[in-house]
Design a protein around this motif. Structure first.
Motif, PDB file in Angstrom:
ATOM      1  N   ASP A 180       0.804  -1.221   0.000  1.00  0.00           N
ATOM      2  CA  ASP A 180       0.000   0.000   0.000  1.00  0.00           C
ATOM      3  C   ASP A 180       0.838   1.272   0.000  1.00  0.00           C
ATOM      4  OD1 ASP A 180      -2.505   1.126  -0.027  1.00  0.00           O
ATOM      5  OD2 ASP A 180      -2.714   1.169   2.137  1.00  0.00           O
ATOM      6  N   TYR A 181       2.119   1.142   0.267  1.00  0.00           N
ATOM      7  CA  TYR A 181       3.007   2.305   0.330  1.00  0.00           C
ATOM      8  C   TYR A 181       4.434   1.819   0.142  1.00  0.00           C
ATOM      9  CZ  TYR A 181       3.521   0.697   5.179  1.00  0.00           C
ATOM     10  OH  TYR A 181       3.728  -0.063   6.300  1.00  0.00           O
ATOM     11  N   ASN A 182       5.344   2.753  -0.129  1.00  0.00           N
ATOM     12  CA  ASN A 182       6.734   2.383  -0.392  1.00  0.00           C
ATOM     13  C   ASN A 182       7.674   3.211   0.470  1.00  0.00           C
ATOM     14  OD1 ASN A 182       6.996   4.948  -1.663  1.00  0.00           O
ATOM     15  ND2 ASN A 182       6.268   4.083  -3.593  1.00  0.00           N
ATOM     16  N   MET A 220       1.233  -5.562   9.050  1.00  0.00           N
ATOM     17  CA  MET A 220       1.562  -5.375  10.463  1.00  0.00           C
ATOM     18  C   MET A 220       1.268  -3.979  11.005  1.00  0.00           C
ATOM     19  SD  MET A 220       2.153  -8.375  11.202  1.00  0.00           S
ATOM     20  CE  MET A 220       2.293  -7.992  12.938  1.00  0.00           C
ATOM     21  N   GLU A 221       1.402  -2.940  10.182  1.00  0.00           N
ATOM     22  CA  GLU A 221       1.083  -1.606  10.707  1.00  0.00           C
ATOM     23  C   GLU A 221      -0.401  -1.509  11.042  1.00  0.00           C
ATOM     24  OE1 GLU A 221      -0.190  -2.198   7.317  1.00  0.00           O
ATOM     25  OE2 GLU A 221       1.929  -1.746   7.003  1.00  0.00           O
ATOM     26  N   LYS A 279     -14.990  -1.432  13.122  1.00  0.00           N
ATOM     27  CA  LYS A 279     -15.047  -1.576  11.661  1.00  0.00           C
ATOM     28  C   LYS A 279     -13.698  -2.077  11.147  1.00  0.00           C
ATOM     29  CE  LYS A 279     -17.477   1.340   9.325  1.00  0.00           C
ATOM     30  NZ  LYS A 279     -17.981   2.543   8.610  1.00  0.00           N
ATOM     31  N   ILE A 280     -12.608  -1.512  11.674  1.00  0.00           N
ATOM     32  CA  ILE A 280     -11.271  -1.962  11.287  1.00  0.00           C
ATOM     33  C   ILE A 280     -11.040  -3.399  11.735  1.00  0.00           C
ATOM     34  CG2 ILE A 280      -8.813  -1.656  11.815  1.00  0.00           C
ATOM     35  CD1 ILE A 280      -9.187   1.321  11.655  1.00  0.00           C
ATOM     36  N   PHE A 327      -3.787  -1.084   4.294  1.00  0.00           N
ATOM     37  CA  PHE A 327      -3.619  -0.164   5.418  1.00  0.00           C
ATOM     38  C   PHE A 327      -4.374   1.150   5.230  1.00  0.00           C
ATOM     39  CE2 PHE A 327      -0.888   3.403   7.047  1.00  0.00           C
ATOM     40  CZ  PHE A 327      -1.278   3.309   8.375  1.00  0.00           C
ATOM     41  N   THR A 328      -4.122   1.853   4.126  1.00  0.00           N
ATOM     42  CA  THR A 328      -4.765   3.164   3.957  1.00  0.00           C
ATOM     43  C   THR A 328      -6.281   3.012   3.819  1.00  0.00           C
ATOM     44  OG1 THR A 328      -4.371   3.128   1.560  1.00  0.00           O
ATOM     45  CG2 THR A 328      -2.718   4.206   2.922  1.00  0.00           C
TER      46      THR A 328
END
Length: 570
Positions: free
Chosen positions: A227-229, A380-381, A526-527, A536-537
Motif C-alpha cells: 500500500d506504500y513504499n 503489520m502496521e 469496523k477496522i 492499510f490506507t
C-alpha cells in the motif's frame, strides 16, 4: 481448549512434502473452479496445521528456554521451515498462473493475489541455506538476550525484571540499574555485532539472489507492503522530524523541570515525575482480575473475548528465570486461540502489555472464522492499530489499576506515546542505512545510530554511561535482528491510535457511555471486522481517520496531545 491441553506433534517434513505435493497436483489437474478452490483450501488447512505446531513449539520454548525438548523443536523448525516454505511457494506460483485465475479473483478478491505476488518475490529454493542461516542467527540473538542473569539489589534478575529498577524514583538506583544492564550487554557486544554483521550479509545475499538491489526492497516485500513504499515512509519520517521532534523536545524540558535536575540523562528518560511514575496497585493476579472486569465492561465483544482467554489459560505473563524477554501475541490457528506472552515487572508496562497485546488478541479472536485464512490478518502496521488504539480505549478503566495515580498514568502514557514515534523512526531509518550500506563496519553502524539520536532524540545524553555512550542502544532492539523493517509499523499505527484517542476526548463527556466514545469504538470495530480484507490506507479511511502519509497528518495530533497534556497536569 486450555493451553496446557493443546496437543503438540512435530510436523514431519517428509509427511508435509507428500501432502503438499498431492495438493499441488490436485490443483494443477483441477477440471473446474470448484476443484481449484478446494485445493486452495486444502493447502491453507495444511499450512494452518503447520503454523499451529510451530507456534506451540516456539511459544513453549519462549516460556522456558531451559526446556530441552522445545529447544530441540525450535532448532528443528529453524532447519526445516524453509523447505516447508518451498511448497507454499510452489503452490502459489501455480495459483496465480491458473487458467481459473479470473474466477478465483472474483471468488477470493484481487488483494489475495497481490499479496501472494509480493510473497513470491521473497523466496526461491536457491536461498534455503541462507534462510536456515538467518533462522539460526535470529535464534541465537534471542537465546543470548534470554541468558541474562544480572546481579542487582541482592537479587539475580533477567533484563525484564531489571527494567523496574530503571524506572525507580531514586535517580541513583536508575543509574545503577542501567550500569548493571550495561555490564551484561558490554560483555556480549562483540557477539551482538557479529550476529548482526552476519545477518546483514546473509540478507543482502538473499536479496541479490532474488534480483533485488539490496535487502531494503526484499524487506518491504517480506512485510507485504502492498500500500506504500519507502518514499512514503520517508515523507512520514520528515514529518516526525519537523513536527514531533520539537514538540517532544518541549515535553522533555518540562520533564527535566519536574524532576528538578540540571542535566537530563539517559536514565531519566523514562521517569516523568520526581516521586516516580505511576505503578499499578496489587499483585499480578489482581491486575489480571481487574483486566478481566475491564474488558467485560468495555463491550459485549470484548467481554466474550476476555472470558475465553481466561477460561483457556491463554496468558503467560510473569517474568521468571529461563523465560525470554519482551511480550507478544501469537495464535494457535487449529485451536482458534490467541495467546499472550509477557513479562510483568511491577511497572505501568504490565498494564500497557495487558491492553496492547489484548488488542492484538481481540482482533485475532474476531478473525478466526474469516475465509480464506489469508485475510484473517492485515499487514503489520494495521495489526498495530488494533493494539495501540486498544491502549487508549481502555483509559476509562485505568483507575482499577492505578487508583489515586490514574491522572499521572494517563499523562505518562500519552506523553510516552507521542515521544515513542521519534525513537521508532530512528529504528526504521537505521535499518535503511545498514541495508543500503551493507559494507559498514560495526563501529560505523554505531556512528550512524549516534547521528540519528542527535537528529530525532537530541535530549538523550549517555555521557559516562558504559556501553550506551558507544551508541549501541540498537543492539537491544530485538526487531532489528528478528523482524527487519517491522518498526515503522508502530509509528504509523500510533498516529492512527492517537486519532482514535482524540475522538474519545472531543466532547465534554469522555466516559465510555458518551456518544463520542461510542462513535470512536464503532469505527475501531469496523477496522477489526475488516481484518486483512483491506489495505492499510483503506482500513484507516474506513474509520474516517487521516492517513499518516498525508501532508500535515501529524500537526493536528501533536496540537491535540499538547493541549491535553498542558491542561491535565499543573
Amino acid at each position: 481448549m486450555k493451553f496446557s491441553e493443546m496437543a503438540y506433534k512435530r510436523i514431519d517434513l517428509d509427511d508435509f512434502k507428500i501432502k503438499a505435493e498431492k495438493i499441488i497436483e490436485s490443483f494443477k489437474s483441477a477440471e473446474n473452479i470448484g476443484q481449484a478452490a478446494e485445493a486452495f483450501y486444502d493447502i491453507q488447512n495444511l499450512e494452518e496445521e503447520a503454523t499451529t505446531m510451530l507456534s506451540l513449539a516456539y511459544t513453549r520454548n519462549s516460556i522456558n528456554i531451559e526446556d530441552e525438548f522445545y529447544n530441540g523443536e525450535k532448532d528443528y523448525y529453524d532447519e526445516v521451515s524453509p523447505y516447508m516454505s518451498e511448497y507454499k511457494d510452489r503452490f502459489n506460483r501455480e495459483f496465480i498462473s491458473s487458467e481459473y485465475r479470473e474466477e478465483l479473483e472474483k471468488r477470493f478478491g484481487s488483494l489475495l493475489f497481490e499479496n501472494i505476488e509480493l510473497g513470491l518475490k521473497t523466496f526461491s529454493p536457491e536461498i534455503i541455506p541462507d534462510l536456515q542461516e538467518e533462522n539460526k542467527l535470529v535464534s541465537r540473538y534471542g537465546e543470548l538476550m534470554a541468558s541474562a542473569q544480572i546481579e542487582f539489589d541482592g537479587k539475580t534478575l533477567n533484563r525484564s525484571q531489571l527494567n523496574a529498577y530503571k524506572m525507580d524514583n531514586n535517580r541513583d538506583v536508575r543509574r545503577g540499574a542501567y550500569i548493571a544492564d550495561a555490564g551484561f550487554l558490554n560483555g556480549n557486544k562483540k557477539e551482538f555485532d557479529d550476529i548482526l554483521d552476519k545477518l546483514v550479509k546473509v540478507r543482502t545475499k538473499m536479496a541479490k539472489t532474488l534480483g533485488f538491489e539490496n535487502f531494503v526492497e526484499l524487506g518491504y516485500c517480506r512485510m507485504t507492503r502492498n500500500d506504500y513504499n519507502k518514499n512514503d515512509v520517508e515523507k512520514f519520517r520528515e514529518q516526525v522530524k519537523d513536527v514531533l521532534v520539537p514538540v517532544v523536545s518541549i515535553l522533555k524540558e518540562q520533564q527535566k523541570k519536574r524532576l528538578g535536575i540540571s542535566d537530563f540523562m539517559l536514565y531519566d528518560d523514562e521517569v516523568l515525575f520526581k516521586d516516580g511514575n505511576a505503578v499499578p496497585y496489587g499483585a499480578p493476579d489482581e491486575i489480571m482480575r481487574n483486566g478481566r472486569e475491564m474488558y467485560e465492561e468495555l463491550s459485549i465483544e470484548t467481554g466474550e473475548f476476555i472470558n475465553f482467554m481466561f477460561d483457556n489459560e491463554l496468558f503467560d505473563v510473569l517474568a521468571k528465570k529461563g523465560k525470554k524477554g519482551g511480550g507478544y501475541c501469537t495464535a494457535f490457528e487449529s485451536y482458534k486461540s490467541p495467546f499472550i506472552f509477557a513479562n510483568f515487572n511491577g511497572t505501568s508496562d504490565d498494564v500497557d502489555v495487558l491492553t496492547h497485546e489484548a488488542g492484538h488478541a481481540f482482533a485475532c479472536y474476531n478473525a478466526f472464522d474469516i475465509y480464506p485464512a489469508s485475510y484473517r490478518q492485515p499487514t503489520m502496521e494495521s495489526c498495530e492499530i488494533h493494539s495501540m488504539a486498544m491502549e487508549f480505549f481502555t483509559w476509562n478503566w485505568m483507575d482499577k489499576f492505578f487508583k489515586d495515580k490514574t491522572s499521572k498514568y494517563k499523562y505518562s502514557h500519552l506523553a510516552k506515546g507521542i515521544g515513542f514515534i521519534p525513537y521508532g523512526t530512528i529504528v526504521d531509518l537505521f535499518q535503511h542505512i545498514i541495508y543500503e550500506n551493507p559494507e559498514l563496519t560495526p563501529e560505523q553502524r554505531c556512528d550512524e545510530w549516534g547521528k540519528l539520536e542527535k537528529t530525532f532524540r537530541p535530549w538523550i545524553n549517555a555521557k559516562d554511561m558504559p556501553y550506551y555512550e558507544e551508541n549501541r542502544r540498537w543492539q537491544v532492539q530485538s526487531h532489528i535482528y528478528q523482524v527487519p523493517f517491522y518498526y515503522i509499523d508502530y509509528c504509523l499505527a500510533q498516529t492512527v491510535a492517537l486519532s482514535f484517542w482524540a475522538l474519545t476526548q472531543s466532547g465534554a463527556d469522555t466516559s465510555h457511555q458518551s456518544s463520542e466514545f461510542k462513535n470512536a469504538w464503532e469505527r475501531y470495530m469496523k477496522i477489526i471486522k475488516l481484518a486483512g480484507t483491506k489495505k492499510f490506507t483503506e482500513l484507516v479511511k474506513s474509520a474516517e481517520l487521516p492517513v499518516p502519509f498525508e501532508k500535515n497528518a501529524l500537526n493536528k495530533i501533536a496540537d491535540t496531545v499538547i493541549r491535553w497534556l498542558d491542561s491535565n497536569w499543573a
